[in-house]
Design a protein around this motif. Structure first.
Motif, short mmCIF file in Angstrom:
data_model
loop_
_atom_site.label_atom_id
_atom_site.label_comp_id
_atom_site.label_asym_id
_atom_site.label_seq_id
_atom_site.Cartn_x
_atom_site.Cartn_y
_atom_site.Cartn_z
N VAL A 48 0.90 -0.98 0.01
CA VAL A 48 -0.13 0.12 0.03
C VAL A 48 0.99 1.11 -0.02
N ARG A 49 0.61 2.09 -1.02
CA ARG A 49 1.55 3.42 -1.16
C ARG A 49 0.80 4.54 -0.63
N HIS A 50 1.49 5.30 0.16
CA HIS A 50 0.53 6.51 0.56
C HIS A 50 1.69 7.68 0.39
N LEU A 51 1.41 8.71 -0.51
CA LEU A 51 2.08 10.01 -0.85
C LEU A 51 1.81 11.09 0.46
N VAL A 52 2.85 11.58 1.14
CA VAL A 52 2.44 12.46 1.99
C VAL A 52 2.41 14.00 1.10
N LEU A 53 1.20 14.58 1.65
CA LEU A 53 1.14 15.74 1.26
C LEU A 53 1.26 16.79 1.94
N PRO A 54 1.69 17.92 1.44
CA PRO A 54 2.03 19.17 2.17
C PRO A 54 0.78 19.67 3.29
N SER A 55 1.07 19.98 4.42
CA SER A 55 0.12 20.43 5.24
C SER A 55 -0.91 19.39 5.82
N HIS A 56 -0.85 18.01 5.39
CA HIS A 56 -1.84 17.17 5.65
C HIS A 56 -1.19 15.96 6.31
N ARG A 57 -0.34 16.19 7.10
CA ARG A 57 0.49 14.84 7.85
C ARG A 57 -0.53 14.25 8.71
N LYS A 58 -1.47 14.81 9.55
CA LYS A 58 -2.50 14.33 10.35
C LYS A 58 -3.47 13.16 9.38
N VAL B 206 6.90 18.61 0.59
CA VAL B 206 6.78 18.12 1.85
C VAL B 206 7.98 18.54 2.59
N THR B 207 7.91 19.29 3.78
CA THR B 207 9.28 19.34 4.65
C THR B 207 9.70 17.85 5.23
N THR B 208 10.99 17.93 5.37
CA THR B 208 11.69 16.70 6.12
C THR B 208 10.82 16.32 7.16
N PHE B 209 10.57 17.24 8.14
CA PHE B 209 9.87 17.07 9.50
C PHE B 209 8.42 16.26 8.92
N GLU B 210 7.89 17.06 7.99
CA GLU B 210 6.56 16.24 7.79
C GLU B 210 6.62 14.68 7.32
N TYR B 211 7.64 14.51 6.53
CA TYR B 211 7.63 13.05 5.74
C TYR B 211 8.27 12.27 7.08
N ASN B 212 9.29 12.78 7.61
CA ASN B 212 9.70 11.97 8.76
C ASN B 212 8.88 11.36 10.05
N SER B 213 7.95 12.39 10.25
CA SER B 213 6.93 12.23 11.27
C SER B 213 5.94 11.18 10.90
N VAL B 214 5.61 10.67 9.36
CA VAL B 214 4.73 10.04 9.11
C VAL B 214 5.78 8.53 9.20
N VAL B 215 6.81 8.46 8.69
CA VAL B 215 7.67 7.41 8.49
C VAL B 215 7.83 6.82 10.05
N ASN B 216 8.18 7.76 11.07
CA ASN B 216 8.29 7.62 12.47
C ASN B 216 6.89 6.75 12.79
#
Ligand code: SF4
Length: 277
Positions: free
Chosen positions: A193-203, A242-252
């Motif tokens: 399952v793929r998920h593309l992280v979008l800017p402003s929508h990490r929640k 997407v910022t590194t913070f946004e992306y990393n928070s989803v990966v974490n």
């Protein structure tokens, strides 16, 4: 006539949301930038179908998905193209965005499957109708799970029912493939399952990831960072990467949930996939 190829159910006398009325192929290529278990060293044999039934407002592939760029193909041409790719030594046949022509594609797969010694990958937006005709013909599903919130799905893809459709579609895919199987580092069977992280929508990304962890115990997850605002026709909140913070928070979050899968190396210009969270 009502088209039943996807949940939109267009009245074709009035028009087709996807703009597709028959098989049209935008590109056939050896693809080296899918997840490592798909691209391997020889590449994935990708067939990109023209047109799309989701048409996200930020699509990275606008000329093909919205513009309908491509060449009309007969079922025989598709059959031949699949065997040609296999002859070229690719690791799998990778059908990209085939939903609008699923009945024709299923028919071709039914004819060609017995001649294939490599897996068939079905690469999907997650917005599918009935995929039961693909059972036994597709070995690996690669669906997106784009949004958990129906309002977001409505705003960006004109499909408020996307979350519910994607949940059911991915459940059906997981039921068809079962647990992932690998050979020499390449996937032979399973669902990623793929998920593309979008800017402003990490929640919203957290909600997607948490749903996957709760409901698809055998699925692998691929968290993608390559969003680019190049074609954005949506709101200003999508007008940046997407910022590194946004992306990393989803990966974490995925790692906390002990999901297995893939993340992308953000330091790399080509967004090469690196295995495991
Ligand atoms: S496949 Fe295309 S024409 Fe058919 S219902 Fe979906 S969007 Fe409409």
């Amino acid at each position: 006539m009502i088209c039943k190829n996807c949940p939109r159910g267009c009245d074709t006398n009035k028009g087709r949301f996807c703009g597709v009325s028959g098989i049209k192929v935008a590109k056939i290529m050896k693809h080296f930038f899918e997840e490592p278990c798909i691209s391997g060293t020889n590449g994935s044999g990708a067939i990109f179908f023209s047109g799309c039934n989701l048409r996200c407002c930020y699509c990275q592939n606008m000329p093909v998905s919205h513009g309908g760029k491509g060449e009309e193909f007969s079922p025989q041409m598709l059959y031949d193209a699949i065997l040609e790719l296999q002859k070229d030594g690719v690791h799998n046949i990778n059908l990209v965005t085939a939903a609008p022509v699923l009945p024709s594609v299923a028919e071709v797969l039914g004819a060609v499957k017995a001649h294939l010694h490599i897996p068939v990958v079905y690469n999907s937006s997650g917005y599918e109708g009935d995929i039961s005709s693909l059972d036994g013909l597709v070995d690996v599903y690669l669906p997106d799970f784009k949004y958990f919130d129906g309002d977001l799905a409505k705003r960006y893809s004109a499909a408020s029912d996307y979350p519910e459709v994607a949940k059911k579609t991915i459940a059906a895919m997981c039921a068809q493939t079962g647990e992932a199987e690998f050979e020499g580092g390449l996937i032979k069977r399973g669902t990623i399952v793929r998920h593309l992280v979008l800017p402003s929508h990490r929640k919203d990304s957290f909600d997607v990831i948490e749903y996957i962890a709760r409901n698809y115990p055998h699925a692998l997850v691929s968290i993608m960072s390559q969003y680019t605002p190049q074609f954005n026709k949506g709101g200003r909140e999508l007008d940046r990467r997407v910022t590194t913070f946004e992306y990393n928070s989803v990966v974490n979050r995925a790692a906390e949930l002990r999901l297995k899968g893939y993340m992308q190396d953000r330091a790399s210009a080509s967004s090469v996939y690196t295995p495991e969270f």
